[in-house]
Design a protein around this motif. Structure first.
Motif, mmCIF file in Angstrom:
data_model
loop_
_atom_site.group_PDB
_atom_site.id
_atom_site.type_symbol
_atom_site.label_atom_id
_atom_site.label_comp_id
_atom_site.label_asym_id
_atom_site.label_seq_id
_atom_site.Cartn_x
_atom_site.Cartn_y
_atom_site.Cartn_z
ATOM 1 N N ILE A 71 0.837 -1.197 0.000
ATOM 2 C CA ILE A 71 0.000 0.000 0.000
ATOM 3 C C ILE A 71 0.871 1.246 0.000
ATOM 4 O O ILE A 71 2.034 1.210 0.420
ATOM 5 C CB ILE A 71 -0.945 0.032 1.225
ATOM 6 C CG1 ILE A 71 -0.146 -0.097 2.533
ATOM 7 C CG2 ILE A 71 -1.990 -1.074 1.136
ATOM 8 C CD1 ILE A 71 -0.986 0.019 3.790
ATOM 9 N N PHE A 72 0.321 2.358 -0.501
ATOM 10 C CA PHE A 72 1.033 3.623 -0.428
ATOM 11 C C PHE A 72 0.029 4.772 -0.467
ATOM 12 O O PHE A 72 -1.091 4.624 -0.953
ATOM 13 C CB PHE A 72 2.033 3.774 -1.575
ATOM 14 C CG PHE A 72 1.404 4.125 -2.904
ATOM 15 C CD1 PHE A 72 1.199 5.458 -3.267
ATOM 16 C CD2 PHE A 72 1.003 3.132 -3.788
ATOM 17 C CE1 PHE A 72 0.610 5.786 -4.488
ATOM 18 C CE2 PHE A 72 0.417 3.453 -5.017
ATOM 19 C CZ PHE A 72 0.216 4.789 -5.358
ATOM 20 N N THR A 73 0.457 5.923 0.053
ATOM 21 C CA THR A 73 -0.299 7.172 -0.062
ATOM 22 C C THR A 73 0.677 8.318 -0.260
ATOM 23 O O THR A 73 1.670 8.441 0.467
ATOM 24 C CB THR A 73 -1.147 7.436 1.195
ATOM 25 O OG1 THR A 73 -2.194 6.468 1.284
ATOM 26 C CG2 THR A 73 -1.781 8.823 1.142
ATOM 27 N N LEU A 74 0.403 9.143 -1.263
ATOM 28 C CA LEU A 74 1.125 10.388 -1.493
ATOM 29 C C LEU A 74 0.077 11.484 -1.528
ATOM 30 O O LEU A 74 -0.786 11.486 -2.406
ATOM 31 C CB LEU A 74 1.892 10.345 -2.811
ATOM 32 C CG LEU A 74 2.961 9.258 -2.954
ATOM 33 C CD1 LEU A 74 3.493 9.220 -4.374
ATOM 34 C CD2 LEU A 74 4.093 9.483 -1.964
ATOM 35 N N GLU A 75 0.132 12.420 -0.568
ATOM 36 C CA GLU A 75 -0.925 13.428 -0.457
ATOM 37 C C GLU A 75 -0.321 14.819 -0.386
ATOM 38 O O GLU A 75 0.394 15.155 0.554
ATOM 39 C CB GLU A 75 -1.784 13.137 0.775
ATOM 40 C CG GLU A 75 -3.064 13.957 0.815
ATOM 41 C CD GLU A 75 -3.977 13.510 1.935
ATOM 42 O OE1 GLU A 75 -4.800 12.593 1.705
ATOM 43 O OE2 GLU A 75 -3.877 14.068 3.055
ATOM 44 N N ASN A 76 -0.632 15.599 -1.406
ATOM 45 C CA ASN A 76 -0.158 16.979 -1.498
ATOM 46 C C ASN A 76 -1.193 17.936 -0.917
ATOM 47 O O ASN A 76 -2.383 17.822 -1.206
ATOM 48 C CB ASN A 76 0.106 17.323 -2.972
ATOM 49 C CG ASN A 76 0.150 18.818 -3.227
ATOM 50 O OD1 ASN A 76 -0.845 19.426 -3.602
ATOM 51 N ND2 ASN A 76 1.308 19.398 -3.005
ATOM 52 N N GLY A 77 -0.748 18.855 -0.090
ATOM 53 C CA GLY A 77 -1.623 19.913 0.390
ATOM 54 C C GLY A 77 -1.354 21.196 -0.380
ATOM 55 O O GLY A 77 -0.192 21.527 -0.651
ATOM 56 N N PHE A 78 -2.405 21.897 -0.747
ATOM 57 C CA PHE A 78 -2.211 23.143 -1.495
ATOM 58 C C PHE A 78 -3.238 24.175 -1.041
ATOM 59 O O PHE A 78 -4.255 23.855 -0.415
ATOM 60 C CB PHE A 78 -2.323 22.901 -3.007
ATOM 61 C CG PHE A 78 -3.681 22.438 -3.463
ATOM 62 C CD1 PHE A 78 -4.667 23.344 -3.832
ATOM 63 C CD2 PHE A 78 -3.980 21.082 -3.525
ATOM 64 C CE1 PHE A 78 -5.922 22.917 -4.253
ATOM 65 C CE2 PHE A 78 -5.233 20.642 -3.952
ATOM 66 C CZ PHE A 78 -6.205 21.563 -4.306
ATOM 67 N N ASN A 79 -2.963 25.426 -1.370
ATOM 68 C CA ASN A 79 -3.859 26.536 -1.067
ATOM 69 C C ASN A 79 -4.558 26.949 -2.346
ATOM 70 O O ASN A 79 -3.915 27.460 -3.282
ATOM 71 C CB ASN A 79 -3.073 27.713 -0.475
ATOM 72 C CG ASN A 79 -2.387 27.338 0.822
ATOM 73 O OD1 ASN A 79 -3.022 26.820 1.736
ATOM 74 N ND2 ASN A 79 -1.092 27.598 0.901
ATOM 75 N N VAL A 80 -5.877 26.723 -2.400
ATOM 76 C CA VAL A 80 -6.607 27.003 -3.630
ATOM 77 C C VAL A 80 -6.751 28.504 -3.880
ATOM 78 O O VAL A 80 -6.957 28.938 -5.021
ATOM 79 C CB VAL A 80 -7.990 26.314 -3.598
ATOM 80 C CG1 VAL A 80 -8.922 26.991 -2.599
ATOM 81 C CG2 VAL A 80 -8.633 26.290 -4.980
ATOM 82 N N ASP A 81 -6.587 29.329 -2.836
ATOM 83 C CA ASP A 81 -6.741 30.772 -3.023
ATOM 84 C C ASP A 81 -5.608 31.383 -3.838
ATOM 85 O O ASP A 81 -5.808 32.352 -4.566
ATOM 86 C CB ASP A 81 -6.877 31.479 -1.670
ATOM 87 C CG ASP A 81 -5.724 31.166 -0.743
ATOM 88 O OD1 ASP A 81 -5.215 30.028 -0.773
ATOM 89 O OD2 ASP A 81 -5.330 32.061 0.034
ATOM 90 N N ASP A 82 -4.388 30.802 -3.718
ATOM 91 C CA ASP A 82 -3.268 31.376 -4.474
ATOM 92 C C ASP A 82 -2.394 30.322 -5.164
ATOM 93 O O ASP A 82 -1.394 30.669 -5.797
ATOM 94 C CB ASP A 82 -2.396 32.267 -3.581
ATOM 95 C CG ASP A 82 -1.823 31.509 -2.384
ATOM 96 O OD1 ASP A 82 -1.902 30.260 -2.356
ATOM 97 O OD2 ASP A 82 -1.282 32.167 -1.485
ATOM 98 N N GLY A 83 -2.755 29.042 -5.036
ATOM 99 C CA GLY A 83 -2.031 27.995 -5.746
ATOM 100 C C GLY A 83 -0.728 27.548 -5.122
ATOM 101 O O GLY A 83 -0.005 26.734 -5.716
#
Length: 360
Positions: A75-87
């Protein structure tokens, strides 16, 4: 005849290998944005802004599994967090700042290696009516605001193990390598937890200790760090958390207690937190959320904080929802929980937001 049987045996073996190697990858994410009003005592004044990730942090993730046969899966997980207001990226410069791990899952349980959300993160998320988001986010108050920071929230270089669920109980343990040459304890994070989920009951127990962990906000004053110091303050942080929810159907009750200790060579600061909350399902699509959190830094005079929060969510569909929430946090004169970087100690905080979330 023998050749035919041999051919069938080879085909059968090949089919078994192909079946065992079946794999799948899922792409998922959340896009969340809304308008926020914040008054935190900043001398420059109040702030009206478009914010990302208010009900849930905006993210793009990839998770997958491969059947290895015999009940064992990779199993694996790669999770990116981002800010949708400014990218921009959501966790500093990290491409996969929310999660990045690989592991094995089977009848023995699950082993994961990489950057992971801690047992403390999952426990508070399960108990907080606001799911550590919106204006009532408990992470921003517990431990005088330290629960929202790494490694209390997420730990790097971590090996974790969780048991299979037996009778509603799941246990977990983790070890995060500090990776400091010549000193195995520096930067190390160890944790253990237990979860019991059965019918209307959800109970969470966690203990975690993080050595030389960064300390932010008002606690730097309590630890004796001069205001002119540019290097981040650090301390050995030990946390004990217990929480529970009980679903009465007409209302879900939430209760949590945490004790956090910040230890330096010559200084020790203790912090206690209590959370009381409710979730009221008005309809299958509408929920009212409310909580009260009391934070008390025991070894600092006039260092208590009290947060009152109220929220409302409405599901437009299984994937899209609207939300609004408000919180008022009152700080004593020596503490500045959940305040901005330019707000003086003792500043009270008022937050109101309204927005939408879409999951895919």
């Amino acid at each position: 005849m023998k050749k035919t049987l041999l051919a069938l045996a080879v085909l059968g073996a090949s089919a078994g290998v192909a079946s065992a190697q079946q794999s799948n990858v899922t792409v998922y994410g959340i896009v969340d944005a809304g308008v926020q009003y914040k008054n935190d005592g900043n001398p420059a004044g109040k702030t009206l802004s478009l914010e990302s990730g208010q009900q849930n942090g905006s993210r793009l993730g990839f998770k997958g599994t491969e059947d290895l046969g015999g009940g064992l899966s990779a199993i694996f997980t790669l999770e990116n967090g981002f800010n949708v207001d400014d990218g921009t990226l959501g966790q500093g410069s990290r491409l996969f700042g929310r999660q990045a791990w690989v592991g094995l899952n089977g009848g023995f349980g699950t082993v994961k290696l990489g950057r992971q959300q801690t047992a403390l993160y999952y426990a508070l998320d399960a108990i907080d009516p606001f799911r550590i988001n919106l204006a009532g986010n408990a992470q921003k108050v517990f431990g005088a605001g330290q629960y929202a920071t790494d490694p209390l929230s997420r730990s790097n270089n971590t090996v974790s193990y969780s048991t299979a669920t037996i009778g509603g109980f799941t246990g977990s343990a983790s070890y995060g390598f500090g990776e400091v040459a010549g000193n195995n304890s520096a930067g190390r994070t160890v944790g253990a937890g237990g979860t019991y989920v059965n019918g209307p009951v959800n109970v969470q127990l966690v203990y975690q200790k993080s050595n030389t962990a960064p300390v932010v906000g008002a606690l730097t004053t309590a630890l004796g760090v001069p205001s002119t110091t540019t290097a981040p303050a650090t301390a050995d942080v030990s946390t004990a958390f217990v929480g529970a929810t009980y679903d009465f159907r007409v209302v879900k009750a939430h209760l949590a207690y945490a004790n956090t200790k910040f230890n330096l060579t010559t200084t020790s600061v203790k912090d206690n937190d209590i959370l009381i909350g409710v979730t009221v399902p008005l309809t299958s699509a509408d929920n009212v959320l409310a909580s009260y959190i009391h934070n008390d830094v025991k070894d600092l005079t006039a260092a208590k904080s009290n947060q009152f929060a109220l929220g409302y969510t409405h599901a437009l569909s299984a994937r899209t929802s609207l939300y609004t929430s408000a919180a008022y946090l009152k700080n004593d004169s020596s503490i500045g929980v959940n305040t901005g970087t330019n707000a003086p100690l003792g500043s009270n905080v008022r937050i109101f937001n309204v927005g939408m979330r879409h999951m895919f």
